[in-house]
Design a protein around this motif. Structure first.
Motif, short mmCIF file in Angstrom:
data_model
loop_
_atom_site.label_atom_id
_atom_site.label_comp_id
_atom_site.label_asym_id
_atom_site.label_seq_id
_atom_site.Cartn_x
_atom_site.Cartn_y
_atom_site.Cartn_z
N THR A 74 41.82 3.51 -18.83
CA THR A 74 41.65 4.93 -19.09
C THR A 74 40.16 5.27 -19.05
OG1 THR A 74 41.47 4.56 -21.48
CG2 THR A 74 43.69 4.94 -20.58
N THR A 75 39.85 6.56 -19.13
CA THR A 75 38.44 6.95 -19.16
C THR A 75 37.76 6.42 -20.42
OG1 THR A 75 39.05 9.07 -20.18
CG2 THR A 75 38.83 9.03 -17.79
N LEU A 94 38.75 7.06 -12.23
CA LEU A 94 39.45 7.00 -13.51
C LEU A 94 40.04 8.37 -13.85
CD1 LEU A 94 36.95 4.87 -15.67
CD2 LEU A 94 39.23 4.15 -14.90
N GLY A 95 41.00 8.35 -14.74
CA GLY A 95 41.61 9.59 -15.21
C GLY A 95 43.10 9.66 -14.95
N ASP A 97 45.01 8.62 -17.96
CA ASP A 97 44.89 9.65 -19.00
C ASP A 97 45.93 10.74 -18.76
OD1 ASP A 97 41.67 9.51 -20.30
OD2 ASP A 97 42.27 8.26 -18.63
N ASN A 105 34.85 11.89 -21.66
CA ASN A 105 34.66 10.46 -21.34
C ASN A 105 34.03 10.30 -19.97
OD1 ASN A 105 35.79 9.62 -23.78
ND2 ASN A 105 37.85 9.46 -22.91
N LEU A 106 34.52 11.05 -19.00
CA LEU A 106 33.94 10.97 -17.65
C LEU A 106 32.49 11.43 -17.66
CD1 LEU A 106 36.92 12.31 -15.49
CD2 LEU A 106 36.02 9.98 -15.52
N MET A 135 39.38 13.58 -21.81
CA MET A 135 39.17 12.86 -20.57
C MET A 135 37.85 13.29 -19.91
SD MET A 135 41.33 13.06 -16.99
CE MET A 135 40.48 14.58 -16.51
#
Length: 209
Positions: free
Chosen positions: A75-76, A99-100, A103, A116-117, A113
């Motif tokens: 996940t992120t 990524l994502g 999520d 986090n990115l 999300m």
């Protein structure tokens, strides 16, 4: 006089050693790191069949090594937690973030999300790495609002941080049953060339800047 001569030789050797150690890698090899999930971790196939392995072969001719730091199920939040150590270890010149997807499939809040990115992008840029963001898609069964917010997160981040974006990575293969594994989520080995073809123009642009 003999003692002075010996001291002189020691000093010469010491400074010579420092000069050699200060030199950069004569090969000039640079590093590209992929931080992703199962799509980049070659899930359901041999590692050498995945699109990242195919990218590594292509970049080898340009004196660039590839580090695949992707993990199936990532996940992120997981990528962000691992990133600091990865940056310290590999010191990449470029980071590709894929990524994502997990999520979205788990219905995580898009704002979380996205945060986090953003953290991944900021840490990578602080480590002097250029970033390429790969946009992910999710099935429409999560509702129009969630699906829209999810898809809009990627271009918004790319614009905010001035980074390169591959907006539709899986779109070209997801509609082809013969390009997907039985789960209908992961592209199969025959689709990996096509995934690389989608990302390659932006990757090439990034490494040439």
């Amino acid at each position: 006089m003999k003692l002075a001569h010996n001291v002189y030789l020691i000093l010469v050797l010491l400074f010579s050693s420092v000069a050699v150690n200060a030199e950069s890698d004569p090969s000039g090899k640079r590093t590209l790191m992929v931080l992703g999930d199962s799509i980049s971790a070659a899930y359901g196939m041999k590692p050498e069949e995945g699109w990242v392995a195919l990218l590594d072969k292509r970049l080898a001719t340009q004196n660039i090594s590839t580090v695949n730091a992707s993990i199936s199920g990532e996940t992120t939040a997981g990528g962000l937690a691992r990133l600091e150590a990865l940056l310290a270890k590999y010191q990449p010149d470029w980071v590709i973030v894929e990524l994502g997807g997990n999520d979205g499939l788990r219905g995580y809040p898009v704002n979380r999300m996205k945060a986090n990115l953003a953290g991944i992008i900021e840490q990578s840029q602080s480590a002097s790495a250029d970033v390429l963001l790969i946009g992910m898609q999710i099935p429409p069964n999560y509702g129009k609002r969630y699906t829209r917010m999810f898809s809009e997160a990627y271009p918004a981040l790319a614009e905010q941080y001035g980074i390169t974006l591959v907006p539709t990575f899986l779109e070209s293969v997801a509609v082809k049953p013969d390009a997907m594994q039985e789960d209908g989520i992961h592209p199969n080995a025959s689709a990996q060339d096509q995934l690389l073809a989608v990302a390659w123009p932006e990757i090439q642009r990034m490494i040439q800047e």
